[in-house]
Design a protein around this motif. Structure first.
Motif: not given
Ligand code: PLP
Length: 394
Positions: A42-51, A290-299, A233-241
Motif C-alpha cells: 500500500d502507498v503511504t504518501l497522501p493525495l496530491a494537492p491538485a487532487v 492536469t499539468p499541476e496534478g502530473r507534476k505533483q504525482i511525478a514527485e 489500470c488503476s489510480f491506486s499506485k499511480m496517484a495514491g488512490f
C-alpha cells in the motif's frame, strides 16, 4: 438452495495474517525493538494537492442544487474518459471513448471481467502471481494452468505453443516480482494469443513506474493487441488512490467471438451490475491528468523510486540476486544462503527487525524468494537497508 461448491476450493490466504501474527508475537516479546515494515503493497504518501483541490470543489458542487449530481453514467463521466484517452494518446495508442470503462479499481474489474468468458475456458496464470487472478477463477470453477516464472527466465515467462490456454493473465510490471516485459516480449504473447484465439487480461496497475521506452506501459503499444487484450489500470499506485478507489479498464471493440463483442458485453454487464464511481472521486481522478496534478504525482512516484533504488543498490552491494526495483515499487530477492522464504522472514525479523513478504505466499515458484516494497517512508527504508547491510555482510 445450494451454495457454490467452488468456494470450498479457494485456498485460505494466510500470508498477511501470518505475517501480522509473527510480528505481533515478536513485538510482544521484544517491546524495546523497533520493527521496520517493508512488506506492505500500500502507498503511504497522501493525495496530491491538485487532487485534494478537485475533491473539495466537487464536494461544493454536490452541495448546490444547480450543480448537484445523482446517478452518473455507469461507465464513467466523459471528462475522465477523455483524459484517460489523451493519456493513452501520448504513448501512441488511439482509443475510442467507449472503449474505456471507469471503475472503483482494478481488483473489482479483474474479478468481474471473467463473467464474460465461458466457464470451460482454460486459464493460464504465471507463478508466482497476484492471488486475485487465481482465486476469482477458482470461485468460478475454471481450470487453471501455470506458466513458470523463475530465476532462469528473469521471472518473465514466455509463451509455449504446446500449451493451449483461453484466458491469459499478464501483470507487468509484476506484483510480486517487479519484473517488466519489453514491447518485443509482449509481442510474442500477443502473437500467441491471436494464434490461439485466446484473450490476454493485462494488468497494468504499475505502469506508472516504467521509464524505459523499450518496456510497455500499455499492451496496446504492441501491434495486434487490440484483437486479443483487455487492459486493467488503476489510480491506486499511480496517484495514491488505494483508499479513494478509482481505476479503469480498456475493452477494445475489436475483441469479438462467435458474433459477440466483449466491449458490448462489458457495457451490458457494468450497466446491469454497477452504478458508477462517485462523481467527486472521478473529478479527483481527472485532476491527476492536469499539468499541476502530473507534476505533483511525478514527485510522489520519484519518492518511491528513490526508495526502490536504495533497496536495489543495497542488494547489489551485498551480491544478492533480485528482480524489480527499477521500473517497479517491488524488489524480489533471492533469499541469501539458500534460505526458504519463511526462514528468511524469521531471520530478518529476529536479527534486523525488518519485515518483508515471503515469496512462497505468491506461488510455488516464490519459495526461496522474498518481496520488499518501496512504498514506505524514506527514513524507514534507509534504516532498514542499513540493518540488512549490517546483518548480511557479517
Ligand atoms: N493488480 C495488481 C497487480 C495489484 O498489485 C493490485 C493491488 O495491490 C491491484 C491490481 C488492485 O488495484 P486497485 O487498488 O485498483 O483495486
Amino acid at each position: 438452495m445450494n451454495l457454490n461448491k467452488n468456494y470450498a476450493n479457494v485456498n485460505d490466504s494466510y500470508l498477511f495474517s501470518t505475517i501480522a501474527k509473527k510480528v505481533a508475537a515478536y513485538s510482544a516479546d521484544h517491546p524495546e525493538k523497533k520493527v521496520l515494515r517493508l512488506g506492505i503493497g500500500d502507498v503511504t504518501l497522501p493525495l496530491a494537492p491538485a487532487v485534494i483541490e478537485a475533491l473539495h470543489s466537487a464536494v461544493d458542487e454536490m452541495a448546490k442544487k444547480e450543480t448537484f449530481r445523482g446517478y452518473g453514467p455507469e461507465q464513467g463521466y466523459d471528462f475522465l474518459r477523455d483524459s484517460i484517452a489523451a493519456y493513452y494518446k501520448e504513448r501512441g495508442v488511439e482509443l475510442d471513448g467507449d472503449e474505456i470503462f471507469v471503475s472503483d479499481g482494478a481488483k473489482s474489474d479483474l474479478g468481474n471481467i471473467i463473467d464474460l468468458f465461458s466457464q470451460d475456458n482454460v486459464v493460464l496464470v504465471p507463478d508466482p502471481v497476484y492471488p486475485v487472478y487465481v482465486d476469482t477463477n477458482v470461485m468460478a470453477g475454471r481450470k487453471i494452468i501455470y506458466s513458470d516464472a523463475t530465476e532462469a527466465n528473469g521471472f518473465l515467462p514466455m509463451p509455449d505453443y504446446s500449451v493451449d490456454a483461453d484466458i491469459i493473465y499478464i501483470c507487468s510490471p509484476n506484483n510480486p516480482t517487479g519484473a517488466a516485459y519489453t514491447k518485443a516480449q509482449l509481442k510474442e504473447w500477443v502473437d500467441y494469443a491471436n494464434k490461439k484465439g485466446a484473450v490476454i487480461l493485462y494488468d497494468a496497475a504499475y505502469e506508472c513506474f516504467i521509464k524505459d521506452d523499450e518496456l510497455a506501459k500499455s499492451i496496446y503499444q504492441v501491434e495486434g493487441a487490440k484483437t486479443c487484450a483487455i487492459e486493467f489500470c488503476s489510480f491506486s499506485k499511480m496517484a495514491g488512490f488505494t483508499g479513494t478507489r478509482c481505476g479503469y479498464t480498456v475493452v477494445p471493440k475489436s475483441i469479438t467471438k462467435g458474433g459477440l463483442s466483449a466491449n458490448k458485453m462489458w457495457l451490458r454487464r457494468q450497466t446491469t451490475k454497477f452504478n458508477g464511481v462517485p462523481y467527486i472521486v472521478q473529478r479527483a481522478a481527472a485532476a491527476v491528468f492536469t499539468p499541476e496534478g502530473r507534476k505533483q504525482i511525478a514527485e510522489n512516484l520519484a519518492y518511491y523510486e528513490e526508495n526502490a533504488k536504495l533497496i536495489a543498490n543495497t542488494l547489489k552491494e551485498l551480491g544478492v540476486w533480485f528482480t524489480g526495483g527499477e521500473h517497479s515499487p517491488y524488489i524480489w530477492l533471492k533469499c541469501p544462503g539458500g534460505m526458504g522464504s519463511w526462514e528468511f522472514f524469521d531471520y530478518l525479523l529476529e536479527n534486523a527487525q525488518v519485515v518483508g513478504t515471503p515469496g512462497a505466499g505468491f506461488g510455488v515458484n516464490g519459495e526461496g524468494f522474498f518481496r520488499l516494497t518501496a512504498f514506505g517512508s524514506k527514513e524507514v527504508t534507509k534504516e532498514a537497508m542499513e540493518r540488512i547491510k549490517n546483518l548480511l555482510s557479517k
